[in-house]
Write an enzyme that holds these catalytic residues in place. Structure first.
Site, PDB file in Angstrom:
ATOM      1  N   ARG A  37       0.810  -1.220   0.000  1.00  0.00           N
ATOM      2  CA  ARG A  37       0.000   0.000   0.000  1.00  0.00           C
ATOM      3  C   ARG A  37       0.846   1.273   0.000  1.00  0.00           C
ATOM      4  NH1 ARG A  37      -4.055  -0.464   4.832  1.00  0.00           N
ATOM      5  NH2 ARG A  37      -2.034  -1.031   5.693  1.00  0.00           N
ATOM      6  N   LYS A  90      -0.499 -19.445   5.915  1.00  0.00           N
ATOM      7  CA  LYS A  90      -1.277 -19.850   7.084  1.00  0.00           C
ATOM      8  C   LYS A  90      -1.516 -18.630   7.978  1.00  0.00           C
ATOM      9  CE  LYS A  90       0.751 -20.980  11.043  1.00  0.00           C
ATOM     10  NZ  LYS A  90       1.705 -20.962  12.085  1.00  0.00           N
ATOM     11  N   ASP A 118       2.304 -24.514   4.475  1.00  0.00           N
ATOM     12  CA  ASP A 118       2.596 -24.769   5.884  1.00  0.00           C
ATOM     13  C   ASP A 118       4.105 -24.987   5.889  1.00  0.00           C
ATOM     14  OD1 ASP A 118       3.217 -25.778   8.335  1.00  0.00           O
ATOM     15  OD2 ASP A 118       1.494 -27.118   8.463  1.00  0.00           O
ATOM     16  N   HIS A 119       4.853 -23.964   6.345  1.00  0.00           N
ATOM     17  CA  HIS A 119       6.290 -23.996   6.083  1.00  0.00           C
ATOM     18  C   HIS A 119       6.981 -25.185   6.757  1.00  0.00           C
ATOM     19  CE1 HIS A 119       6.329 -21.739   9.905  1.00  0.00           C
ATOM     20  NE2 HIS A 119       7.481 -22.330  10.096  1.00  0.00           N
ATOM     21  N   LYS A 172      10.557 -28.085   5.590  1.00  0.00           N
ATOM     22  CA  LYS A 172      11.797 -28.296   6.340  1.00  0.00           C
ATOM     23  C   LYS A 172      12.474 -29.577   5.881  1.00  0.00           C
ATOM     24  CE  LYS A 172      10.488 -25.842  10.512  1.00  0.00           C
ATOM     25  NZ  LYS A 172      11.505 -24.789  10.438  1.00  0.00           N
ATOM     26  N   GLU A 206       8.612 -24.082  21.847  1.00  0.00           N
ATOM     27  CA  GLU A 206       9.241 -22.793  21.534  1.00  0.00           C
ATOM     28  C   GLU A 206       9.697 -22.155  22.838  1.00  0.00           C
ATOM     29  OE1 GLU A 206       6.963 -20.370  18.395  1.00  0.00           O
ATOM     30  OE2 GLU A 206       5.490 -21.712  19.267  1.00  0.00           O
ATOM     31  N   ASP A 242      -2.633 -22.070  16.043  1.00  0.00           N
ATOM     32  CA  ASP A 242      -1.334 -21.681  15.491  1.00  0.00           C
ATOM     33  C   ASP A 242      -0.468 -22.894  15.157  1.00  0.00           C
ATOM     34  OD1 ASP A 242       0.522 -19.718  14.724  1.00  0.00           O
ATOM     35  OD2 ASP A 242       1.572 -19.844  16.632  1.00  0.00           O
ATOM     36  N   HIS A 267       0.920 -27.535  11.938  1.00  0.00           N
ATOM     37  CA  HIS A 267       2.215 -28.224  12.045  1.00  0.00           C
ATOM     38  C   HIS A 267       2.091 -29.599  12.715  1.00  0.00           C
ATOM     39  CE1 HIS A 267       3.551 -24.386  10.859  1.00  0.00           C
ATOM     40  NE2 HIS A 267       3.878 -23.878  12.029  1.00  0.00           N
ATOM     41  N   LYS A 289       4.522 -22.286  24.058  1.00  0.00           N
ATOM     42  CA  LYS A 289       5.458 -21.146  24.046  1.00  0.00           C
ATOM     43  C   LYS A 289       6.092 -21.024  25.428  1.00  0.00           C
ATOM     44  CE  LYS A 289       3.770 -18.213  20.383  1.00  0.00           C
ATOM     45  NZ  LYS A 289       5.042 -18.265  19.618  1.00  0.00           N
TER      46      LYS A 289
HETATM   47  N1  LIG Z   1       5.358 -12.794  10.023  1.00  0.00           N
HETATM   48  C1  LIG Z   1       5.531 -14.076  10.203  1.00  0.00           C
HETATM   49  O1  LIG Z   1       6.492 -14.549  10.832  1.00  0.00           O
HETATM   50  C2  LIG Z   1       4.537 -15.054   9.637  1.00  0.00           C
HETATM   51  C3  LIG Z   1       4.770 -16.432   9.784  1.00  0.00           C
HETATM   52  C4  LIG Z   1       3.870 -17.345   9.212  1.00  0.00           C
HETATM   53  C5  LIG Z   1       2.774 -16.857   8.537  1.00  0.00           C
HETATM   54  N2  LIG Z   1       2.560 -15.519   8.412  1.00  0.00           N
HETATM   55  C6  LIG Z   1       1.389 -15.055   7.671  1.00  0.00           C
HETATM   56  O2  LIG Z   1       1.821 -14.224   6.607  1.00  0.00           O
HETATM   57  C7  LIG Z   1       0.866 -13.215   6.366  1.00  0.00           C
HETATM   58  C8  LIG Z   1       1.540 -11.851   6.425  1.00  0.00           C
HETATM   59  O3  LIG Z   1       2.038 -11.625   7.714  1.00  0.00           O
HETATM   60  P1  LIG Z   1       3.013 -10.405   8.057  1.00  0.00           P
HETATM   61  O4  LIG Z   1       3.418 -10.616   9.466  1.00  0.00           O
HETATM   62  O5  LIG Z   1       4.069 -10.256   7.017  1.00  0.00           O
HETATM   63  O6  LIG Z   1       1.997  -9.148   7.958  1.00  0.00           O
HETATM   64  P2  LIG Z   1       2.346  -7.611   8.004  1.00  0.00           P
HETATM   65  O7  LIG Z   1       3.729  -7.366   8.472  1.00  0.00           O
HETATM   66  O8  LIG Z   1       1.229  -6.951   8.721  1.00  0.00           O
HETATM   67  O9  LIG Z   1       2.296  -7.154   6.467  1.00  0.00           O
HETATM   68  C9  LIG Z   1       1.092  -6.897   5.798  1.00  0.00           C
HETATM   69  C10 LIG Z   1       1.373  -6.452   4.376  1.00  0.00           C
HETATM   70  O10 LIG Z   1       0.113  -6.267   3.726  1.00  0.00           O
HETATM   71  C11 LIG Z   1       0.089  -4.948   3.152  1.00  0.00           C
HETATM   72  N3  LIG Z   1      -1.272  -4.411   3.217  1.00  0.00           N
HETATM   73  C12 LIG Z   1      -2.088  -4.372   4.286  1.00  0.00           C
HETATM   74  N4  LIG Z   1      -3.257  -3.832   3.937  1.00  0.00           N
HETATM   75  C13 LIG Z   1      -3.166  -3.513   2.628  1.00  0.00           C
HETATM   76  C14 LIG Z   1      -4.061  -2.941   1.691  1.00  0.00           C
HETATM   77  N5  LIG Z   1      -5.309  -2.575   2.028  1.00  0.00           N
HETATM   78  N6  LIG Z   1      -3.649  -2.791   0.440  1.00  0.00           N
HETATM   79  C15 LIG Z   1      -2.399  -3.144   0.074  1.00  0.00           C
HETATM   80  N7  LIG Z   1      -1.510  -3.708   0.909  1.00  0.00           N
HETATM   81  C16 LIG Z   1      -1.886  -3.885   2.168  1.00  0.00           C
HETATM   82  C17 LIG Z   1       1.021  -4.121   3.979  1.00  0.00           C
HETATM   83  O11 LIG Z   1       1.415  -3.042   3.174  1.00  0.00           O
HETATM   84  P3  LIG Z   1       1.809  -1.599   3.770  1.00  0.00           P
HETATM   85  O12 LIG Z   1       2.929  -1.892   4.730  1.00  0.00           O
HETATM   86  O13 LIG Z   1       2.255  -0.857   2.596  1.00  0.00           O
HETATM   87  O14 LIG Z   1       0.601  -1.080   4.456  1.00  0.00           O
HETATM   88  C18 LIG Z   1       2.118  -5.127   4.266  1.00  0.00           C
HETATM   89  O15 LIG Z   1       2.980  -5.219   3.152  1.00  0.00           O
HETATM   90  C19 LIG Z   1      -0.229 -13.426   7.419  1.00  0.00           C
HETATM   91  O16 LIG Z   1      -1.223 -14.241   6.845  1.00  0.00           O
HETATM   92  C20 LIG Z   1       0.471 -14.178   8.513  1.00  0.00           C
HETATM   93  O17 LIG Z   1      -0.411 -14.960   9.271  1.00  0.00           O
HETATM   94  C21 LIG Z   1       3.421 -14.614   8.936  1.00  0.00           C
END
Ligand SMILES: NC(=O)c1ccc[n+]([C@@H]2O[C@H](COP(=O)([O-])OP(=O)(O)OC[C@H]3O[C@@H](n4cnc5c(N)ncnc54)[C@H](OP(=O)(O)O)[C@@H]3O)[C@@H](O)[C@H]2O)c1
Length: 541
Positions: free
Chosen positions: A91, A200, A229-230, A234, A268, A287, A292, A392
């Protein structure tokens, strides 16, 4: 506001000079491939087709910590095609240059191989463009569609597109509908595949997962959908399949006649870090248990597939999930334990309790620990309990599958010194990846002392190559069109049909008095009692 676009160096059509350069670069890459153990080794006979990788949520945490370092690593080891482009979508406004600089910093921070290979990075950076877009509006998707067509002409990406949704789960449906609206789901005849990778968690319960599957199916065929599912990417999890089906000696004892029980642990040491709000909505059962833990259980328990074709493998996993006894309320009450950590010490450092973490309700009833006893109603496993646990703020980070075998039928060494214990085969998924077999041995000497000893296989010392990160494996598989390590719609629903009755059952009961375990301990007492009732105990990890 539209981001200022940095001009892409190559002109739209390929000139003769460019074709010559592309050919010689392909030859150089091929020569490098000959030296690349990954390419020569296990399975890679082909590079993915030319394609565009469209990363939604490109400015987010997952994209920066996992996806981009994985893409860089694949590029660096020549596992991506020369005709590759990465379109980063989010965004905030960025120029291509600013985005590339930011991603470069993340890759430096999170890449598993240091330092950064400057030549490889420079080549990859040329292929990255940033597209500002709000998921809520049509205009950005219209621009994206046009941009992808342009990239086909400029970069030879041949109409092949992989859409990676590193976005909040609530945004998946609207993105997918928009992709459908602008026709980006349509596969072209002969070339031009379209795939979507969904992160996920996939749904919050059985009904929401079904709805999400239904929404995806309105736009994409199941064969185009890759639910990630990462854990399945592994190295040690993939090795579990090789271990079971590439060796003749284990399969004959892999059943109720020889196995006493199975324990699967995902421990964890970390708490919820900065993700308190996310965790409040999720808890350990959504989670870790739903995905997993149940995925690891299916890989241990499944019948041999007739091939490693994605559907052959997933059919067998599905059979296991469907054969798990659906927990009724009595089962939830007696055989499933939930916990939440209070303050304590983890690895010598003071740790706050869950209710004191940022963005967590001070009276939260969210579980940070879950343990349960599950059974599989089929001929192979009838009567063999599978004990699963995840938590955790446990004393250490460790994921392990342990198969405990039955005692010998006649304890001949009963009167000897020592204490021969039943055989255990333990597969360490992370860290210190490896496999250990515990068996009885005679202590050297004139007497007849019997002790248990461990025969250990350690990945790190046995193979002189680094294991790829799970995201590298899975992204490459998705680009190659191999869905075997991704979960299918029916599989996800079957897993939810095991976990949803637990979550719903808890909602009808009084929660235990939380917190009920201290940070730095192995979970609540009730989890130990669960095992003691069966005359067993959790393995010390
Ligand atoms: N983080 C992890 O370790 C992890 C692990 C496993 C799974 N996941 C999964 O991966 C997914 C992403 O997680 P995350 O932690 O990376 O999320 P995040 O940090 O909140 O990132 C969200 C992304 O979506 C974009 N976004 C949000 N609203 C938007 C909109 N209306 N239009 C366009 N772009 C928009 C944001 O862009 P802007 O920044 O430009 O607003 C940002 O790039 C989730 O489903 C989460 O459950 C994450």
């Amino acid at each position: 506001m539209s981001p200022a676009r940095v001009p892409v160096p190559e002109p739209p059509a390929r000139t003769a000079r460019q074709l010559r350069e592309a050919t010689s670069s392909a030859l150089r890459r091929r020569r490098a491939d000959d030296l690349n153990p990954l390419r020569r080794g296990l399975r890679l006979e082909r590079v993915p087709d030319p394609c565009s990788f469209v990363l939604f949520g490109a400015t987010g945490d997952l994209a920066h910590r996992k996806v981009m370092p994985a893409i860089y690593q694949l590029w660096r080891t020549n596992l991506l095609p020369a005709e590759f482009s990465l379109v980063a979508v989010a965004r905030r406004p960025y120029t291509d240059e600013a985005f590339v600089a930011e991603v470069r910093a993340s890759v430096e921070a999170h890449s598993r191989v240091q330092p950064i290979d400057e030549d490889a990075w420079a080549e990859l950076a040329k292929r990255i463009t940033y597209q500002q877009l709000d998921f809520g509006g049509d205009a950005g998707f219209d621009r994206l569609s046009k941009r992808l067509d342009e990239l086909d002409a400029e970069r030879g990406t041949a109409g092949n597109r992989l859409f990676y949704l590193a976005t909040q789960p609530s945004q998946v449906t609207e993105i997918v509908h928009q992709l459908g609206r602008v026709g980006l789901d349509h596969e072209l005849r002969g070339a031009g595949w379209r795939r979507v990778v969904v992160e996920k968690p996939f749904g919050r319960d059985y009904e929401s997962a079904r709805r999400l599957n239904h929404e995806l199916a309105k736009v994409f065929r199941e064969s185009q959908v890759y639910r990630i599912d990462h854990y399945l990417g592994k190295e040690t999890v993939r090795n579990l399949l090789v271990f079971r089906f590439g060796n003749g000696i284990f399969e004959p004892v892999w059943n109720r006649s020889y196995v006493d029980h199975v324990q699967i642990t995902v421990a964890e040491s970390l708490g919820v870090e900065s993700r308190g709000a996310f965790y409040e909505e999720t808890g350990a059962s959504r989670d870790i248990l739903q995905n997993h833990l149940l995925q690891l259980m299916t890989l241990v328990a499944m019948e041999p597939p007739s091939s490693f074709h994605a559907d052959a493998l997933r059919d067998q996993k599905l059979q296991v999930l469907r054969a798990i006894t659906t927990p009724d309320i009595e089962h939830v009450r007696h055989d499933v334990v939930r916990g939440q950590y209070g303050s304590g010490w983890v690895e010598g450092v003071a740790a706050a309790g869950y209710r004191e973490e940022p963005e967590v309700d001070p009276e939260s009833e969210t579980e940070t620990y879950v343990a349960g006893r599950f059974t599989i109603d089929d001929w192979r496993w009838s009567g063999v309990p599978f004990y699963l646990r995840a938590g955790k703020r446990l004393p250490k980070r460790a994921t392990e599958i342990a198969i405990q075998f039955k005692e010998v039928p006649l304890p001949l060494f009963r009167d000897s010194n020592g204490d021969p214990a039943p055989n255990v085969l333990a597969m360490r998924i992370q860290p210190d990846e490896g496999i250990m077999l515990r068996f009885a041995a005679k202590v050297p000497g004139l007497g007849l002392d019997v002790r248990t000893v461990n025969m250990d296989f350690d990945y790190g010392t046995s193979f002189a190559v680094d294991s790829p990160d799970a995201y590298e494996t899975l992204i490459l598989d998705a680009l190659l069109g191999d869905a075997s390590l991704f979960t299918r719609a029916d599989e996800v629903e079957a897993a939810w049909s095991v976990v949803t009755p637990i979550i719903e059952g808890w909602a009808t009961m009084l929660a235990p008095r939380f917190p009920n375990y201290a940070a730095g301990t192995f979970g609540p007492e009730a989890a130990d009692e669960l095992m003691q009732r069966d005359g067993r105990r959790w393995r010390r990890i």
